[in-house]
Structure formats: structure tokens, C-alpha cells
Design a protein around this motif. Structure first.
Motif, mmCIF file in Angstrom:
data_model
loop_
_atom_site.group_PDB
_atom_site.id
_atom_site.type_symbol
_atom_site.label_atom_id
_atom_site.label_comp_id
_atom_site.label_asym_id
_atom_site.label_seq_id
_atom_site.Cartn_x
_atom_site.Cartn_y
_atom_site.Cartn_z
ATOM 1 N N LEU A 26 -0.797 -3.218 -1.872
ATOM 2 C CA LEU A 26 0.576 -3.063 -1.398
ATOM 3 C C LEU A 26 0.639 -3.277 0.113
ATOM 4 C CD1 LEU A 26 3.455 -2.365 -2.328
ATOM 5 C CD2 LEU A 26 2.928 0.030 -1.836
ATOM 6 N N ALA A 27 1.588 -4.121 0.561
ATOM 7 C CA ALA A 27 1.685 -4.488 1.975
ATOM 8 C C ALA A 27 2.733 -3.687 2.740
ATOM 9 C CB ALA A 27 1.982 -5.977 2.111
ATOM 10 N N VAL A 28 3.590 -2.969 2.038
ATOM 11 C CA VAL A 28 4.633 -2.168 2.680
ATOM 12 C C VAL A 28 4.695 -0.813 1.990
ATOM 13 C CG1 VAL A 28 6.054 -4.157 3.365
ATOM 14 C CG2 VAL A 28 6.463 -3.047 1.167
ATOM 15 N N PRO A 29 5.167 0.216 2.686
ATOM 16 C CA PRO A 29 5.322 1.503 2.002
ATOM 17 C C PRO A 29 6.542 1.470 1.085
ATOM 18 C CG PRO A 29 6.066 1.676 4.270
ATOM 19 C CD PRO A 29 5.495 0.302 4.104
ATOM 20 N N LEU A 30 6.449 2.159 -0.051
ATOM 21 C CA LEU A 30 7.582 2.273 -0.960
ATOM 22 C C LEU A 30 7.938 3.745 -1.113
ATOM 23 C CD1 LEU A 30 6.550 -0.257 -3.782
ATOM 24 C CD2 LEU A 30 8.093 -0.637 -1.844
ATOM 25 N N ALA A 31 9.201 4.065 -0.898
ATOM 26 C CA ALA A 31 9.667 5.444 -1.032
ATOM 27 C C ALA A 31 9.586 5.869 -2.493
ATOM 28 C CB ALA A 31 11.101 5.554 -0.527
ATOM 29 N N ALA A 32 9.572 7.165 -2.710
ATOM 30 C CA ALA A 32 9.531 7.703 -4.064
ATOM 31 C C ALA A 32 10.733 7.185 -4.854
ATOM 32 C CB ALA A 32 9.534 9.224 -4.018
ATOM 33 N N ALA A 33 10.470 6.594 -5.993
ATOM 34 C CA ALA A 33 11.529 6.049 -6.839
ATOM 35 C C ALA A 33 10.962 5.820 -8.230
ATOM 36 C CB ALA A 33 12.052 4.734 -6.263
ATOM 37 N N THR A 34 11.858 5.565 -9.158
ATOM 38 C CA THR A 34 11.454 5.208 -10.512
ATOM 39 C C THR A 34 12.103 3.878 -10.837
ATOM 40 O OG1 THR A 34 11.308 7.524 -11.155
ATOM 41 C CG2 THR A 34 11.487 5.919 -12.928
ATOM 42 N N GLY A 35 11.324 2.940 -11.341
ATOM 43 C CA GLY A 35 11.863 1.632 -11.687
ATOM 44 C C GLY A 35 11.150 0.517 -10.962
ATOM 45 N N ASP A 36 11.773 -0.652 -10.997
ATOM 46 C CA ASP A 36 11.176 -1.854 -10.432
ATOM 47 C C ASP A 36 11.762 -2.184 -9.070
ATOM 48 O OD1 ASP A 36 9.813 -2.066 -12.812
ATOM 49 O OD2 ASP A 36 11.087 -3.654 -13.622
ATOM 50 N N VAL A 37 10.893 -2.675 -8.183
ATOM 51 C CA VAL A 37 11.309 -3.135 -6.868
ATOM 52 C C VAL A 37 10.464 -4.358 -6.522
ATOM 53 C CG1 VAL A 37 9.703 -1.597 -5.664
ATOM 54 C CG2 VAL A 37 11.723 -2.433 -4.483
ATOM 55 N N THR A 38 11.059 -5.307 -5.833
ATOM 56 C CA THR A 38 10.292 -6.467 -5.370
ATOM 57 C C THR A 38 9.723 -6.128 -4.002
ATOM 58 O OG1 THR A 38 11.700 -7.993 -6.580
ATOM 59 C CG2 THR A 38 10.378 -8.922 -4.806
ATOM 60 N N ALA A 39 8.415 -6.266 -3.859
ATOM 61 C CA ALA A 39 7.751 -5.903 -2.610
ATOM 62 C C ALA A 39 6.634 -6.904 -2.316
ATOM 63 C CB ALA A 39 7.166 -4.501 -2.710
#
Length: 129
Positions: free
Chosen positions: A75-88
Motif C-alpha cells: 500500500l502506497a497511501v494510508p487508508l482511513a478505517a472504512a468498510t468496502g472498496d476504494v481505489t488506491a
């Protein structure tokens, strides 16, 4: 040489703490991928596996049997707590400091961490000395 003080009332918002995540002289390649989150935040350097059926990336889990037991990206960026799909953006090639990565809880020894990615992977892990 001394530098002038910041204006009165100015507060530092953030500080820079280098992780030395990227090391070596190999080209670093990032690609956007769909990352499926399961509630918890993900930090830069999280090792990811790919679910074979969907092609989506999730946290690498050595005991999985859906394809995500094989590490394929970082992973190249931090992702906040969430549920589901995100493009990163994720790293799919380059040389990385193995000690700066976040692994599955079952990957505990230096040898196991260095062997996380297969030899034919574009990702090479190195130990900083």
C-alpha cells in the motif's frame, strides 16, 4: 545560522518522520488497484494479497485460501478505517525496506518477512544495515 521564529500563535500541524520505505536503485512502480477494506485503517507499507476471484487487493493473510495468502503489492497511501472498496495506489515493483512494512500477524521473523514476496515478484525486500 539561525532562522527567524514563527509568528506568534502559529502551531505546527504535522511533522515529517522518514520511514526509509523505498531503498535501492530499482525503479519504483505504482498502479491504482481496488482495495477492499474490512473496517480497520491501513498504513503506508501494508503488505497486500490479491483475491483470485475478484482481482481486488486485501491485507495479506498467510492462512487464507482465496489467493490473498500470496503477497503481491504494498500500500502506497494510508487508508482511513472504512468498510468496502476504494481505489488506491499500490507499489507493484521496487526495492523496499522490509522492516518498514506492516505484515500479517503470522509473519514474525526477519527471514519470513524477507521471504514474503515470491522471487519472480517485482517487489524486492532488503534489510538496511
Amino acid at each position: 545560522m539561525s532562522y527567524p521564529q514563527l509568528a506568534t500563535g502559529v502551531t505546527t500541524v504535522d511533522t515529517y518522520a522518514p520511514t526509509q520505505l523505498i531503498v535501492g536503485s530499482s525503479d519504483v512502480i505504482t498502479k491504482p488497484y481496488t482495495v477492499t477494506q474490512t473496517g480497520a485503517a491501513m498504513v503506508v507499507g501494508t503488505v497486500l494479497g490479491q483475491i483470485t476471484a475478484s482481482g481486488k487487493l486485501v491485507r495479506h493473510e498467510t492462512t487464507a485460501s482465496d489467493g490473498s495468502q500470496n503477497a503481491v503489492a504494498i500500500l502506497a497511501v494510508p487508508l482511513a478505517a472504512a468498510t468496502g472498496d476504494v481505489t488506491a495506489p499500490v507499489y507493484v515493483a521496487g526495492e523496499f525496506n522490509y522492516a518498514a512494512l506492516t505484515y500479517d500477524a503470522d509473519v514474525t521473523t526477519a527471514a519470513a518477512k524477507l521471504a514474503t514476496f515470491p522471487i519472480q515478484s517485482g517487489i524486492k525486500l532488503r534489510a538496511l544495515v
